[in-house]
Write a protein that holds these residues in place. Structure first.
Motif, mmCIF file in Angstrom:
data_model
loop_
_atom_site.group_PDB
_atom_site.id
_atom_site.type_symbol
_atom_site.label_atom_id
_atom_site.label_comp_id
_atom_site.label_asym_id
_atom_site.label_seq_id
_atom_site.Cartn_x
_atom_site.Cartn_y
_atom_site.Cartn_z
ATOM 1 N N LEU A 57 0.804 -1.186 -0.014
ATOM 2 C CA LEU A 57 0.197 0.073 -0.062
ATOM 3 C C LEU A 57 0.829 1.382 0.235
ATOM 4 O O LEU A 57 2.170 0.981 0.209
ATOM 5 N N ARG A 58 0.216 2.437 -0.465
ATOM 6 C CA ARG A 58 0.923 3.661 -0.273
ATOM 7 C C ARG A 58 0.005 4.612 0.651
ATOM 8 O O ARG A 58 -1.171 4.834 0.243
ATOM 9 N N TYR A 101 2.432 26.889 5.714
ATOM 10 C CA TYR A 101 3.521 25.601 5.314
ATOM 11 C C TYR A 101 2.568 24.673 4.674
ATOM 12 O O TYR A 101 1.399 24.412 5.293
ATOM 13 N N ARG A 102 3.084 23.983 3.566
ATOM 14 C CA ARG A 102 2.296 22.910 3.138
ATOM 15 C C ARG A 102 3.317 21.822 2.791
ATOM 16 O O ARG A 102 4.150 22.221 2.268
ATOM 17 N N ILE A 103 3.235 20.525 3.075
ATOM 18 C CA ILE A 103 4.065 19.546 2.833
ATOM 19 C C ILE A 103 3.273 18.314 2.351
ATOM 20 O O ILE A 103 2.169 18.139 2.806
ATOM 21 N N ARG A 104 3.724 17.512 1.343
ATOM 22 C CA ARG A 104 3.100 16.321 1.084
ATOM 23 C C ARG A 104 4.059 15.183 1.128
ATOM 24 O O ARG A 104 5.145 15.189 0.873
ATOM 25 N N VAL A 105 3.416 14.152 1.908
ATOM 26 C CA VAL A 105 4.203 12.832 2.425
ATOM 27 C C VAL A 105 3.730 11.725 1.801
ATOM 28 O O VAL A 105 2.647 11.711 1.659
ATOM 29 N N SER A 106 4.664 11.072 1.167
ATOM 30 C CA SER A 106 4.178 9.649 0.542
ATOM 31 C C SER A 106 5.163 8.473 0.989
ATOM 32 O O SER A 106 6.167 8.572 1.207
ATOM 33 N N SER A 160 11.394 4.701 3.595
ATOM 34 C CA SER A 160 10.076 4.487 3.195
ATOM 35 C C SER A 160 9.240 5.668 2.729
ATOM 36 O O SER A 160 8.450 5.473 1.971
ATOM 37 N N CYS A 161 9.567 6.762 3.185
ATOM 38 C CA CYS A 161 8.682 8.134 2.797
ATOM 39 C C CYS A 161 9.425 9.202 2.112
ATOM 40 O O CYS A 161 10.823 9.147 2.199
ATOM 41 N N SER A 162 8.681 9.937 1.263
ATOM 42 C CA SER A 162 9.202 10.867 0.519
ATOM 43 C C SER A 162 8.417 12.042 0.799
ATOM 44 O O SER A 162 7.409 11.890 0.903
ATOM 45 N N TYR A 163 9.179 13.125 0.654
ATOM 46 C CA TYR A 163 8.715 14.540 1.184
ATOM 47 C C TYR A 163 8.697 15.400 -0.128
ATOM 48 O O TYR A 163 9.732 15.601 -0.725
ATOM 49 N N ASP A 164 7.705 16.152 -0.260
ATOM 50 C CA ASP A 164 7.425 17.055 -1.541
ATOM 51 C C ASP A 164 7.233 18.444 -0.860
ATOM 52 O O ASP A 164 6.479 18.515 -0.059
#
Length: 113
Positions: A64-65, A85-90, A109-113
């Motif tokens: 899953l993601r 602030y705004r951040i997207r985490v996957s 295992s996580c990436s941040y945009d």
């Protein structure tokens, strides 16, 4: 600091569950653990069923993601200066049917945009 967030759980490219973190205040230089209820009801998995059928019916692992869209706002010097602030985490994870405990994420295992 005022925070809010939306949370979605994906299998393949299909959103199977979602949730919303309620707005809350968190003091500066503090840490807080927040729980979010993520649920999906009657989600059709058209196109994703072929890979699910290959699992052993007693024990299975489902990749899953988890995606979070976190927004926060901080007031500096009272309300004179307001920053947003705004951040997207996957994060990638695997749910194992044999393990009944919290899912722990690996460092990479996580990436941040």
């Amino acid at each position: 600091m005022l925070c809010s967030s939306s949370v979605q759980l994906f299998y393949s490219e299909i959103a199977v569950a979602s949730g919303q973190l309620k707005k809350h205040y968190q003091p500066r230089k503090s840490e807080e653990i927040v729980k979010v209820k993520v649920e999906g009801n009657k989600v059709p998995l058209y196109g994703a069923g072929a890979s699910l059928a290959a699992f052993n019916y007693r024990f299975y692992r489902v990749p899953l993601r988890l995606e979070l869209d976190i927004r926060s706002r901080a007031d500096l010097m009272g309300k004179l200066v307001r920053t947003k602030y705004r951040i997207r985490v996957s994060c990638s994870l695997v749910v194992d049917s044999r393990i009944d405990e919290a899912i722990r994420f690996k460092d990479n295992s996580c990436s941040y945009d």
